[in-house]
Scaffold this motif. Structure first.
Motif, PDB file in Angstrom:
ATOM      1  N   LEU A 168       0.824  -1.204   0.000  1.00  0.00           N
ATOM      2  CA  LEU A 168       0.000   0.000   0.000  1.00  0.00           C
ATOM      3  C   LEU A 168       0.859   1.256   0.000  1.00  0.00           C
ATOM      4  CD1 LEU A 168      -2.897  -0.499   2.590  1.00  0.00           C
ATOM      5  CD2 LEU A 168      -3.084  -0.251   0.130  1.00  0.00           C
ATOM      6  N   ILE A 169       1.961   1.190   0.787  1.00  0.00           N
ATOM      7  CA  ILE A 169       2.708   2.412   1.094  1.00  0.00           C
ATOM      8  C   ILE A 169       3.798   2.727   0.063  1.00  0.00           C
ATOM      9  CG2 ILE A 169       4.316   3.439   2.753  1.00  0.00           C
ATOM     10  CD1 ILE A 169       2.659   1.941   4.938  1.00  0.00           C
ATOM     11  N   VAL A 170       4.650   1.744  -0.246  1.00  0.00           N
ATOM     12  CA  VAL A 170       5.875   2.041  -1.000  1.00  0.00           C
ATOM     13  C   VAL A 170       5.630   2.701  -2.369  1.00  0.00           C
ATOM     14  CG1 VAL A 170       7.980   1.047  -1.984  1.00  0.00           C
ATOM     15  CG2 VAL A 170       7.208   0.341   0.276  1.00  0.00           C
ATOM     16  N   PRO A 171       4.659   2.216  -3.177  1.00  0.00           N
ATOM     17  CA  PRO A 171       4.463   2.896  -4.467  1.00  0.00           C
ATOM     18  C   PRO A 171       4.052   4.364  -4.323  1.00  0.00           C
ATOM     19  CG  PRO A 171       3.387   0.764  -4.485  1.00  0.00           C
ATOM     20  CD  PRO A 171       3.806   1.019  -3.059  1.00  0.00           C
ATOM     21  N   GLY A 172       3.560   4.745  -3.147  1.00  0.00           N
ATOM     22  CA  GLY A 172       3.138   6.133  -2.962  1.00  0.00           C
ATOM     23  C   GLY A 172       4.214   7.041  -2.395  1.00  0.00           C
ATOM     24  N   LEU A 173       5.395   6.493  -2.145  1.00  0.00           N
ATOM     25  CA  LEU A 173       6.414   7.286  -1.460  1.00  0.00           C
ATOM     26  C   LEU A 173       7.071   8.325  -2.361  1.00  0.00           C
ATOM     27  CD1 LEU A 173       8.162   4.709   0.885  1.00  0.00           C
ATOM     28  CD2 LEU A 173       6.487   6.450   1.450  1.00  0.00           C
ATOM     29  N   VAL A 174       6.930   8.154  -3.656  1.00  0.00           N
ATOM     30  CA  VAL A 174       7.539   9.106  -4.592  1.00  0.00           C
ATOM     31  C   VAL A 174       6.449   9.641  -5.499  1.00  0.00           C
ATOM     32  CG1 VAL A 174       9.077   9.275  -6.570  1.00  0.00           C
ATOM     33  CG2 VAL A 174       9.811   8.067  -4.530  1.00  0.00           C
ATOM     34  N   SER A 175       6.487  10.948  -5.758  1.00  0.00           N
ATOM     35  CA  SER A 175       5.441  11.526  -6.598  1.00  0.00           C
ATOM     36  C   SER A 175       6.010  12.619  -7.492  1.00  0.00           C
ATOM     37  CB  SER A 175       4.339  12.092  -5.709  1.00  0.00           C
ATOM     38  OG  SER A 175       3.692  13.160  -6.342  1.00  0.00           O
ATOM     39  N   ALA A 176       5.794  12.476  -8.785  1.00  0.00           N
ATOM     40  CA  ALA A 176       6.245  13.506  -9.729  1.00  0.00           C
ATOM     41  C   ALA A 176       5.462  14.802  -9.491  1.00  0.00           C
ATOM     42  CB  ALA A 176       6.065  13.023 -11.162  1.00  0.00           C
ATOM     43  N   TYR A 177       4.173  14.650  -9.181  1.00  0.00           N
ATOM     44  CA  TYR A 177       3.341  15.813  -8.872  1.00  0.00           C
ATOM     45  C   TYR A 177       3.930  16.632  -7.740  1.00  0.00           C
ATOM     46  CZ  TYR A 177      -1.142  15.960 -11.331  1.00  0.00           C
ATOM     47  OH  TYR A 177      -2.133  16.140 -12.253  1.00  0.00           O
ATOM     48  N   GLY A 178       4.216  15.924  -6.631  1.00  0.00           N
ATOM     49  CA  GLY A 178       4.727  16.600  -5.441  1.00  0.00           C
ATOM     50  C   GLY A 178       6.032  17.314  -5.725  1.00  0.00           C
ATOM     51  N   THR A 179       6.922  16.631  -6.463  1.00  0.00           N
ATOM     52  CA  THR A 179       8.218  17.220  -6.782  1.00  0.00           C
ATOM     53  C   THR A 179       8.024  18.482  -7.617  1.00  0.00           C
ATOM     54  OG1 THR A 179       9.100  14.984  -6.816  1.00  0.00           O
ATOM     55  CG2 THR A 179      10.461  16.718  -7.791  1.00  0.00           C
ATOM     56  N   PHE A 180       7.166  18.382  -8.615  1.00  0.00           N
ATOM     57  CA  PHE A 180       6.891  19.514  -9.484  1.00  0.00           C
ATOM     58  C   PHE A 180       6.270  20.667  -8.685  1.00  0.00           C
ATOM     59  CE2 PHE A 180       3.628  21.556 -12.228  1.00  0.00           C
ATOM     60  CZ  PHE A 180       4.488  22.223 -13.064  1.00  0.00           C
TER      61      PHE A 180
ATOM     62  N   ASN B  20      13.870   9.676  -5.496  1.00  0.00           N
ATOM     63  CA  ASN B  20      13.021  10.005  -6.638  1.00  0.00           C
ATOM     64  C   ASN B  20      13.350   9.168  -7.861  1.00  0.00           C
ATOM     65  OD1 ASN B  20      10.974  12.276  -6.748  1.00  0.00           O
ATOM     66  ND2 ASN B  20      12.467  13.052  -5.320  1.00  0.00           N
ATOM     67  N   ILE B  21      14.647   9.082  -8.159  1.00  0.00           N
ATOM     68  CA  ILE B  21      15.063   8.333  -9.350  1.00  0.00           C
ATOM     69  C   ILE B  21      14.666   6.869  -9.199  1.00  0.00           C
ATOM     70  CG2 ILE B  21      17.052   7.605 -10.731  1.00  0.00           C
ATOM     71  CD1 ILE B  21      16.692  10.501 -11.058  1.00  0.00           C
ATOM     72  N   LEU B  22      14.912   6.343  -8.006  1.00  0.00           N
ATOM     73  CA  LEU B  22      14.571   4.947  -7.746  1.00  0.00           C
ATOM     74  C   LEU B  22      13.071   4.713  -7.935  1.00  0.00           C
ATOM     75  CD1 LEU B  22      16.118   2.400  -6.784  1.00  0.00           C
ATOM     76  CD2 LEU B  22      15.219   2.874  -4.500  1.00  0.00           C
ATOM     77  N   GLY B  23      12.281   5.575  -7.327  1.00  0.00           N
ATOM     78  CA  GLY B  23      10.829   5.452  -7.442  1.00  0.00           C
ATOM     79  C   GLY B  23      10.359   5.616  -8.876  1.00  0.00           C
ATOM     80  N   PHE B  24      10.970   6.550  -9.571  1.00  0.00           N
ATOM     81  CA  PHE B  24      10.646   6.829 -10.966  1.00  0.00           C
ATOM     82  C   PHE B  24      10.907   5.598 -11.828  1.00  0.00           C
ATOM     83  CE2 PHE B  24      12.444   8.435 -15.029  1.00  0.00           C
ATOM     84  CZ  PHE B  24      11.319   9.039 -15.541  1.00  0.00           C
ATOM     85  N   LEU B  25      12.064   4.953 -11.592  1.00  0.00           N
ATOM     86  CA  LEU B  25      12.404   3.763 -12.373  1.00  0.00           C
ATOM     87  C   LEU B  25      11.478   2.604 -12.040  1.00  0.00           C
ATOM     88  CD1 LEU B  25      16.315   3.676 -12.272  1.00  0.00           C
ATOM     89  CD2 LEU B  25      14.839   4.171 -14.240  1.00  0.00           C
TER      90      LEU B  25
END
Lengths: 301, 295
Positions: A168-180, B20-25
């Motif tokens: 549930l958690i790990v795929p949500g830990l990074v977000s292109a939206y948030g970074t942008f 970020n890069i890791l998650g992106f990949l």
């Protein structure tokens, strides 16, 4: 965001017309507001009714007697055999509430942290390929979830993460939206402060922690609220990943309560109220952050 | 000094961008490629994938259910102009120094942030043909309400009405932000020329909001292709598939019927459609906008 400007407004109508027109506006907007709030009111009223009164036609407007016990019953609506941090929990809805808080808080914290770090790199560091990398990042905003959903599930299956918190958690830990989103804010922070900190012997991590993060508090608050709400409300991803009742988040629990005993509305309505109340509280108390953030970027909560 | 900073930055960049890069990949780039590869196979996740080439895509074009559900999805989008129009109307009313402005804004936006699953359950109860409040209220004014979610004809409109109720606050908010960007001098100049309220709206407000119209339209179309939660809760696609959106067909193929390849093929077609729609709208808006900026 732009504050409401008196000037813009006065120019709409001349003063003589103003008084008459505003009455019409109040009338329409108030009627509309009643339509917006009425379903919520109906949800709350229904949540206090007993099984006998819930199916009455004409409907009973004010619940009588008030069945407070609906709000006690609901927590144990589904029996589970769960273990959370060493505590044994058997009340299904309570467990779902804990799961939702746990998952939402973890994802929010992780996503805001990685987004802030990424935004810092994209706005404050000089390195090769920076702009190309950022552009490819922007492109991923266009990729709809339905394309990555299936392979991500396959990946989780190979990792053994199906039906786990990690899934549930790990795929949500990074977000292109948030970074942008945060990068847009970071680039507006003046560089002078950073230079001063560098002269004082701060390294990049120090600048990130002591200069950028404190100055970016409003943007970080906005992103945190957005992320929290979207994780709390999320249904499809938990539906894909989670099977067992003790791992369910609240929207999933609502869904499974529905099928259980030919839909017991005396359980479902208080359950819905409990799911919605935290959202409404977060929204009301952070109204300014949310409306301004959305006006600014078009992000949906 | 300068060179030292540049060198140092590369190291810091790896540190700051690492997650970020890791998650992106792992969660974007690899799944994207994998999704295409999976779409070329038949795979139930139990055995190994079987390569079938473009067969899934060919079958898809001949699959009447795919077209039906795509049609349903497009039908839902008929609500978009209504929702945008209503949002603009509300924003125009609210773009004045009203005392209750914050209250209105908060109220209209409230359903946007609330949990779709809970809202869908609530509306399912409101729409109940026998015990629902809606048909009771209709009966008071002498109308015998339809079976709503249980009726093939009314189920889609019922879901759309709920959708407009839930979403209109978003359009309102975006329009409100757009309205405040319009310079007041334009209205003043128009007033000197003797323009009335309707003329001002038609010649100033509406055209100057063009970027907002396009933004909302694009977002609604993208979201429209991803409708799932509300339908899953309220009708689960029924009666007789009359409310099934394309996203639910993907979900069912992948996670109910174990047809990962077929589901991926639909997902790819859908992405392609979204991409084309965005491109076309972007192209049109660029043309229109450049016309506007020269005036």
């Amino acid at each position: 965001m732009v504050d409401f400007q008196e000037k813009t407004v006065v120019s709409f109508d001349n003063i003589a017309m103003k008084k008459r027109k505003f009455i019409v506006e109040y009338l329409i907007l108030t009627t509309g507001a009643i339509f917006m709030l009425a379903p919520f009111l109906w949800m709350v009223l229904t949540s206090f009714k007993g099984p006998g009164n819930i199916f009455r036609i004409p409907p009973q407007w004010i619940p009588r007697p008030i069945h407070w016990e609906n709000y006690v019953k609901v927590w144990s609506a589904l029996r589970v055999d769960a273990n959370f941090l060493g505590i044994h929990i058997t009340q299904g809805f309570l467990m779902a509430f804990i799961n939702s808080v746990f998952v939402s808080v973890t994802v929010t914290f992780g996503q805001v942290l990685t987004s802030a770090m990424g935004a810092f790199a994209f706005s404050r560091l000089k390195f090769k390929l920076r702009d190309k990398l950022f552009l490819s990042y922007l492109l991923t905003l266009m990729i709809p979830f339905q394309v990555t959903m299936i392979p991500t599930f396959v990946l989780l299956k190979y990792l053994g993460w199906v039906d786990t918190y990690q899934g549930l958690i790990v795929p949500g830990l990074v977000s292109a939206y948030g970074t942008f989103f945060l990068r847009q804010f970071f680039i507006s922070i003046p560089r002078d402060l950073e230079d001063a900190a560098t002269i004082d012997g701060c390294n990049k991590l120090g600048i990130f922690r002591h200069v950028i993060l404190p100055l970016a508090k409003p943007a970080i608050a906005t992103l945190s609220i957005f992320t929290f709400l979207s994780v709390w409300n999320d249904f499809l991803w938990p539906l894909v990943v989670i099977n067992s009742p003790e791992k369910m988040t609240l929207p999933l629990m609502l869904n499974s309560l529905r099928g259980l005993h030919s839909t017991d509305w005396t359980i479902l309505m208080p359950a819905s109220v409990i799911v919605v109340v935290p959202v409404i509280l977060v929204y009301i108390f952070n109204q300014k952050f949310i409306t301004e953030g959305i006006s600014l970027t078009g992000l949906k909560g | 000094m300068r060179i030292k900073i540049l060198k140092g930055d590369a190291g810091w960049a790896i540190f700051f961008l690492g997650p970020n890069i890791l998650g992106f990949l792992v969660f974007m780039l690899i799944p994207l490629i994998a999704s295409f590869l999976i779409s070329l196979t038949n795979w139930d996740l139990l055995g190994p994938p079987i390569f079938v080439g473009l067969k899934n895509f060919i079958n898809l074009l001949r699959d009447p259910l795919f077209w039906k559900y795509l049609g349903n999805t497009l039908f839902y989008m008929l609500a978009i102009p209504f929702q945008m129009g209503l949002g603009l109307f509300l924003a125009l009313l609210m773009n004045k120094p009203l005392k209750l402005r914050t209250f209105y804004r908060t109220t209209y936006f409230l359903p946007v942030v609330t949990t779709t699953v809970a809202i869908a359950l609530l509306w399912q109860w409101i729409y109940d043909p026998e015990f629902g409040i809606l048909n009771y209220l209709l009966s008071l004014i002498g109308i015998k309400g339809p079976a709503w979610l249980a009726s093939p004809a009314w189920a889609k409109p019922a879901i759309m009405i709920m959708g407009v109720w839930k979403g209109v606050g978003y359009d309102m908010l975006i329009y409100l932000a757009g309205l405040q960007e319009i310079p007041a001098q334009l209205y003043e100049a128009a007033e000197i020329d003797g323009a009335g309220a309707w003329r001002k709206f038609l010649n100033i407000t509406f055209p100057l909001l063009m970027p907002v119209h396009f933004f909302l339209l694009i977002m609604h179309v993208i979201w429209g292709f991803q409708i799932f939660d509300a339908v899953y809760i309220m009708t689960n696609g029924g009666p007789a598939g009359s409310t099934t959106p394309i996203m639910m067909y993907i979900y069912n193929n992948a996670f109910r019927w174990g047809k990962m390849g077929y589901a991926s093929a639909i997902a790819w077609i859908l992405t392609l459609i979204i991409f084309l729609v965005t491109l076309v709208q972007w192209w049109i808006s660029k043309k229109k906008l450049s016309y506007l900026s020269t005036t």
